[in-house]
Scaffold this motif. Structure first.
Motif, PDB file in Angstrom:
ATOM      1  N   GLU A 178       0.831  -1.217   0.000  1.00 31.85           N
ATOM      2  CA  GLU A 178       0.000   0.000   0.000  1.00 31.85           C
ATOM      3  C   GLU A 178       0.857   1.257   0.000  1.00 31.85           C
ATOM      4  O   GLU A 178       2.047   1.225   0.356  1.00 31.85           O
ATOM      5  N   TYR A 179       0.244   2.383  -0.414  1.00 27.65           N
ATOM      6  CA  TYR A 179       0.904   3.693  -0.383  1.00 27.65           C
ATOM      7  C   TYR A 179       0.011   4.577   0.471  1.00 27.65           C
ATOM      8  O   TYR A 179      -1.079   4.950   0.056  1.00 27.65           O
ATOM      9  N   VAL A 180       0.464   4.848   1.692  1.00 24.80           N
ATOM     10  CA  VAL A 180      -0.384   5.520   2.666  1.00 24.80           C
ATOM     11  C   VAL A 180       0.245   6.840   3.066  1.00 24.80           C
ATOM     12  O   VAL A 180       1.436   6.899   3.355  1.00 24.80           O
ATOM     13  N   ALA A 181      -0.557   7.915   3.075  1.00 27.68           N
ATOM     14  CA  ALA A 181      -0.093   9.198   3.596  1.00 27.68           C
ATOM     15  C   ALA A 181      -0.770   9.435   4.933  1.00 27.68           C
ATOM     16  O   ALA A 181      -1.991   9.282   5.043  1.00 27.68           O
ATOM     17  N   VAL A 182       0.013   9.755   5.949  1.00 27.73           N
ATOM     18  CA  VAL A 182      -0.552  10.089   7.258  1.00 27.73           C
ATOM     19  C   VAL A 182      -0.465  11.593   7.399  1.00 27.73           C
ATOM     20  O   VAL A 182       0.621  12.170   7.325  1.00 27.73           O
ATOM     21  N   MET A 183      -1.636  12.249   7.573  1.00 22.49           N
ATOM     22  CA  MET A 183      -1.662  13.709   7.628  1.00 22.49           C
ATOM     23  C   MET A 183      -2.357  14.150   8.892  1.00 22.49           C
ATOM     24  O   MET A 183      -2.984  13.366   9.592  1.00 22.49           O
ATOM     25  N   GLY A 184      -2.211  15.429   9.162  1.00 21.47           N
ATOM     26  CA  GLY A 184      -2.859  15.965  10.357  1.00 21.47           C
ATOM     27  C   GLY A 184      -2.030  17.088  10.923  1.00 21.47           C
ATOM     28  O   GLY A 184      -0.866  17.252  10.563  1.00 21.47           O
ATOM     29  N   PRO A 185      -2.616  17.876  11.810  1.00 21.68           N
ATOM     30  CA  PRO A 185      -1.884  19.013  12.394  1.00 21.68           C
ATOM     31  C   PRO A 185      -0.778  18.539  13.330  1.00 21.68           C
ATOM     32  O   PRO A 185      -0.723  17.365  13.709  1.00 21.68           O
ATOM     33  N   SER A 186       0.090  19.458  13.736  1.00 26.52           N
ATOM     34  CA  SER A 186       1.151  19.126  14.678  1.00 26.52           C
ATOM     35  C   SER A 186       0.531  18.618  15.975  1.00 26.52           C
ATOM     36  O   SER A 186      -0.496  19.126  16.419  1.00 26.52           O
ATOM     37  N   GLY A 187       1.145  17.635  16.574  1.00 26.51           N
ATOM     38  CA  GLY A 187       0.654  17.113  17.848  1.00 26.51           C
ATOM     39  C   GLY A 187      -0.534  16.192  17.694  1.00 26.51           C
ATOM     40  O   GLY A 187      -1.140  15.790  18.672  1.00 26.51           O
ATOM     41  N   SER A 188      -0.876  15.819  16.461  1.00 24.30           N
ATOM     42  CA  SER A 188      -2.040  14.960  16.278  1.00 24.30           C
ATOM     43  C   SER A 188      -1.685  13.493  16.511  1.00 24.30           C
ATOM     44  O   SER A 188      -2.569  12.647  16.561  1.00 24.30           O
ATOM     45  N   GLY A 189      -0.401  13.192  16.615  1.00 25.28           N
ATOM     46  CA  GLY A 189      -0.009  11.817  16.909  1.00 25.28           C
ATOM     47  C   GLY A 189       0.537  11.076  15.708  1.00 25.28           C
ATOM     48  O   GLY A 189       0.828   9.891  15.787  1.00 25.28           O
ATOM     49  N   VAL A 249       3.984   7.516   4.456  1.00 23.28           N
ATOM     50  CA  VAL A 249       4.610   8.836   4.501  1.00 23.28           C
ATOM     51  C   VAL A 249       3.821   9.725   5.458  1.00 23.28           C
ATOM     52  O   VAL A 249       2.602   9.850   5.333  1.00 23.28           O
ATOM     53  N   VAL A 250       4.524  10.298   6.407  1.00 22.52           N
ATOM     54  CA  VAL A 250       3.908  11.320   7.253  1.00 22.52           C
ATOM     55  C   VAL A 250       4.228  12.664   6.630  1.00 22.52           C
ATOM     56  O   VAL A 250       5.387  12.944   6.312  1.00 22.52           O
ATOM     57  N   THR A 251       3.215  13.489   6.399  1.00 25.28           N
ATOM     58  CA  THR A 251       3.483  14.774   5.762  1.00 25.28           C
ATOM     59  C   THR A 251       2.464  15.843   6.146  1.00 25.28           C
ATOM     60  O   THR A 251       1.332  15.556   6.513  1.00 25.28           O
ATOM     61  N   HIS A 252       2.938  17.066   6.106  1.00 20.13           N
ATOM     62  CA  HIS A 252       2.074  18.223   6.254  1.00 20.13           C
ATOM     63  C   HIS A 252       1.526  18.677   4.910  1.00 20.13           C
ATOM     64  O   HIS A 252       0.556  19.397   4.838  1.00 20.13           O
ATOM     65  N   LEU A 299      -6.124  10.658   8.158  1.00 22.97           N
ATOM     66  CA  LEU A 299      -6.093  11.976   8.793  1.00 22.97           C
ATOM     67  C   LEU A 299      -6.134  11.779  10.308  1.00 22.97           C
ATOM     68  O   LEU A 299      -7.078  11.174  10.840  1.00 22.97           O
ATOM     69  N   MET A 300      -5.091  12.278  10.978  1.00 22.12           N
ATOM     70  CA  MET A 300      -5.016  12.119  12.432  1.00 22.12           C
ATOM     71  C   MET A 300      -5.428  13.419  13.101  1.00 22.12           C
ATOM     72  O   MET A 300      -5.170  14.518  12.603  1.00 22.12           O
ATOM     73  N   GLU A 301      -6.052  13.283  14.255  1.00 21.03           N
ATOM     74  CA  GLU A 301      -6.399  14.466  15.045  1.00 21.03           C
ATOM     75  C   GLU A 301      -6.517  14.045  16.501  1.00 21.03           C
ATOM     76  O   GLU A 301      -7.219  13.075  16.816  1.00 21.03           O
ATOM     77  N   ASP A 302      -5.812  14.711  17.379  1.00 27.11           N
ATOM     78  CA  ASP A 302      -5.866  14.424  18.815  1.00 27.11           C
ATOM     79  C   ASP A 302      -5.672  12.936  19.129  1.00 27.11           C
ATOM     80  O   ASP A 302      -6.384  12.349  19.946  1.00 27.11           O
ATOM     81  N   GLY A 303      -4.750  12.335  18.452  1.00 27.43           N
ATOM     82  CA  GLY A 303      -4.425  10.950  18.756  1.00 27.43           C
ATOM     83  C   GLY A 303      -5.410   9.943  18.220  1.00 27.43           C
ATOM     84  O   GLY A 303      -5.367   8.774  18.580  1.00 27.43           O
ATOM     85  N   GLN A 304      -6.320  10.395  17.403  1.00 24.44           N
ATOM     86  CA  GLN A 304      -7.297   9.450  16.868  1.00 24.44           C
ATOM     87  C   GLN A 304      -7.362   9.555  15.352  1.00 24.44           C
ATOM     88  O   GLN A 304      -7.016  10.591  14.782  1.00 24.44           O
ATOM     89  N   LEU A 305      -7.814   8.484  14.758  1.00 27.50           N
ATOM     90  CA  LEU A 305      -7.938   8.451  13.311  1.00 27.50           C
ATOM     91  C   LEU A 305      -9.259   9.115  12.937  1.00 27.50           C
ATOM     92  O   LEU A 305     -10.329   8.581  13.207  1.00 27.50           O
ATOM     93  N   ARG A 306      -9.202  10.337  12.348  1.00 33.52           N
ATOM     94  CA  ARG A 306     -10.434  11.057  11.999  1.00 33.52           C
ATOM     95  C   ARG A 306     -11.029  10.556  10.699  1.00 33.52           C
ATOM     96  O   ARG A 306     -12.230  10.517  10.519  1.00 33.52           O
TER      97      ARG A 306
END
Lengths: 402, 234
Positions: free
Chosen positions: B36-47, B200-203, B216-223
């Protein structure tokens, strides 16, 4: 991780910071060099003293008048009082001892030697022809005192090298007539220079027949009787025989002291070995200090390289790999330092020997081995804590630190 | 598809900052299939970085289990985890993380050295990697003598030299300009096209949108998980 890779990696890490590494190596080197040089001095002193004593002649037993033993006040002592003197006849009697090969009496006094207007104060030793063999002296010109009756005061003399040089300079000495005290004697021989003996440098002595010396100083006593045992094993027997013979001659009283060179040597040997051990211990302290320095520097290195350690962990390095890499680095630094210190110390000892040729400043093997071993083990021992700290670093935090 | 390559179930990760507890990750369930090709995104501190560290076995969860290729790797000893990292996982970092005193060649060879691969084989594989990434004439250069793009290429070569099953990239283009960043992304995508799982983790939304699956991560959870919305539209 393979061993060659580990070593290469560690040496890369060490050479990456040349100043830090060379200072660390220097500190270990100074410690090891101190051990080598100080023990070379201590052991050199021991050998020097041993040599001095050996030049007295081997298998030597020395008879001194008087008892060296201290006792309480004894009324008998008050009457018999002063010990009997040693005489030429005592010396002659000693020749009967089964374990005794040669006997040579010595009577000494100070007098003046004069020739051709030159005058010098000298120590005059009265002895016999055998003295040269007992003491292993070398004759450079002519011969030693002639073999003759000990009671005969032949007007001949043998002079030391320094006396010859000062009295005659470049002129020949053998065959010349000189005045010693109020006697005219003919010089029959000159001793080779460098004959050493504690307190008695033969270079500055004038030897005459023992009877002549006694007549000169108007006394019939002896300063010492030198006795040579037949061989090393018979030294104790020679000592016992000398005591026995003199006791009989002195009406059953043991009023002489017999010392063997072995006993004196053993005492000095023990003393100076202890001294060497002592200075080695002092030098070892500097090695311990160097070890602590190794630890400090390695701790700083771990702190500086946290990012690298985190990375290595991310790339699959185990805690063991990292521990070994840091230990190898510490070991390598102390090994190089120890070897550098060894060379430095040997060079120092060689320099001492160069400037004081008569002083045998060689570091004993045990001290060299102990110095190298202590340096290595201190380096490794003090490397354990930093290596453990590196291995236990949390990779996430280590990586974040960059 | 049989067992998923990556399966996280009920993952919790809590950090203690003074008196307060920060839930960096909570009740996280996630499966990723091989290739798979996965991008993990989210604001800073989202985990998202914490997630990447857990996936890379650099961090341990406080609760929950992590199955990698069917094996529960969260219970392994640190030494065993190091072995898994060595054989199955390649890392690419934002700041490259090259060892400054080592040449490009030695940096690429580092994972093989740690794994105890023989010098002869290392030589062959690094030479091939240098050629693949266009670094042949940079083999003897140290990182400080390389451009940013070259450094990241060295880092990618290092990440792939052990032929891992997955590449974890944390902001791989963060320190690069647009053009070199694109170049690096293409390299990573090329690896993915040959079957390596790429996470890939990216902004950067531009890079995130290129991935076939976005998390999409937010507050330690998968949104939001683009895969599950397709399967399970709300």
């Amino acid at each position: 991780m393979r061993a060659p890779d580990l070593l290469r990696f560690a040496s890369h890490a060490a050479t990456g910071k040349p100043l830090r590494t060379s200072l660390l190596i220097l500190s270990v080197a100074i410690g090891v060099a101190a051990v080598v040089v100080l023990t070379a001095l201590g052991d050199g002193a021991r050998r020097y003293v041993m040599n001095e004593f050996s030049s007295l002649g081997s298998n030597l037993v020395i008879v001194l008048p008087g008892r060296s033993q201290t006792g309480g006040f004894n009324p008998a002592n008050a009457i018999t009082g002063t010990p009997r003197d040693l005489t030429i006849n005592d010396a002659l009697a000693l020749q009967r001892g089964g374990s005794i090969r040669r006997v040579s009496p010595i009577a000494v006094g100070t007098s003046e030697i004069s020739v051709g207007g030159r005058l010098r104060e000298v120590m005059v030793a009265g002895t016999t022809s055998q003295y040269v063999e007992v003491r292993h002296l070398d004759i450079s010109q002519g011969s030693f005192l002639p073999e003759e009756d000990w009671g005969r005061a032949a007007p001949v003399a043998v002079i030391g090298a320094k006396v010859r040089e000062e009295m005659f300079g470049a002129l020949p000495a053998v065959g010349r007539l000189v005045r010693v005290g109020d006697r005219r004697v003919r010089i029959v021989g000159v001793l080779a220079s460098g004959g050493q003996g504690l307190g008695m440098n033969t270079d500055e002595l004038v030897f005459v027949p023992v009877a002549l010396a006694q007549a000169m100083f108007n006394s019939n006593t002896l300063f010492r009787i030198m006795v040579e045992a037949k061989n090393r094993e018979e030294i104790p027997a020679a000592k016992a025989q000398a005591l026995e013979i003199l006791k009989i001659r002195h009406e059953g009283e043991e009023d002489v002291t017999v010392i063997t060179q072995d006993a004196v040597l053993a005492t000095f040997d023990r003393l100076l070995s202890a001294l060497t051990l002592g200075v080695a211990g002092i030098a070892a302290i500097s090695l311990a200090v160097a070890g602590i320095l190794v630890m400090n520097v390695m701790l700083v290195s771990v702190a500086q390289r946290t990012g690298e350690i985190g990375l290595l962990k991310a790339l699959g390095a185990t805690g063991r790999d990292i521990r070994l890499a840091f230990l190898a680095e510490a070991a390598m630094l102390s090994l190089v330092g120890a070897l550098a210190g060894f060379l430095l110390g040997q060079a120092g000892a060689a320099a001492i020997r160069h400037f004081y040729p008569s002083f045998p400043a060689y570091a004993p093997d045990w001290a060299v081995a102990a110095g190298l071993f202590t340096a290595l083990s201190a380096g490794i021992l003090f490397g354990v804590l930093p290596a453990r700290r590196a291995a236990l670093l949390d990779p996430v935090q280590a990586l974040a630190k960059r | 598809m049989s067992e998923a390559q990556i399966r996280l179930s009920g993952i919790e990760r809590v950090f203690h900052l003074g008196d307060s507890e920060v839930h960096a990750l909570s009740a996280l369930n996630l499966t990723i299939a091989a290739g798979e090709y996965v991008a993990v995104m989210g604001p800073s501190g989202s985990g998202k970085s914490t997630l990447l560290n857990l996936l890379g076995l650099l961090d341990r969860p406080d609760a929950g289990r992590y199955f990698l290729e069917g094996r529960d790797v969260s219970a392994l000893s640190p030494e065993e985890q190091a072995l898994v990292r060595s054989r199955r996982i390649g890392f690419v970092f934002q700041s490259f993380h090259l060892v400054p005193r080592l040449t490009a060649f030695d940096n690429i060879a580092l994972p093989m050295m740690l794994a105890g691969v023989s010098p002869k084989e290392r030589e062959v594989r690094v030479a091939r990697a240098l050629k693949d990434y266009g670094l042949e004439d940079r083999a003897g250069h140290r990182p400080e003598e390389l451009s940013g793009g070259q450094r990241q290429r060295v880092a990618i070569a290092r990440a792939t030299i052990m032929e891992p099953a997955m590449i974890l990239a944390d902001e791989p283009t963060g320190n690069l300009d647009r053009a070199t960043g694109d170049e690096v992304v293409h390299l990573l995508e090329g690896l993915n096209s040959r079957g390596v799982t790429l996470i890939v983790v990216t902004h950067d939304p531009g890079i995130g949108s290129r991935a076939k699956r976005q998390l999409l991560m937010e507050d330690g959870q998968l949104r939001h998980d683009s895969a599950s919305t397709r399967v399970n539209p709300e």
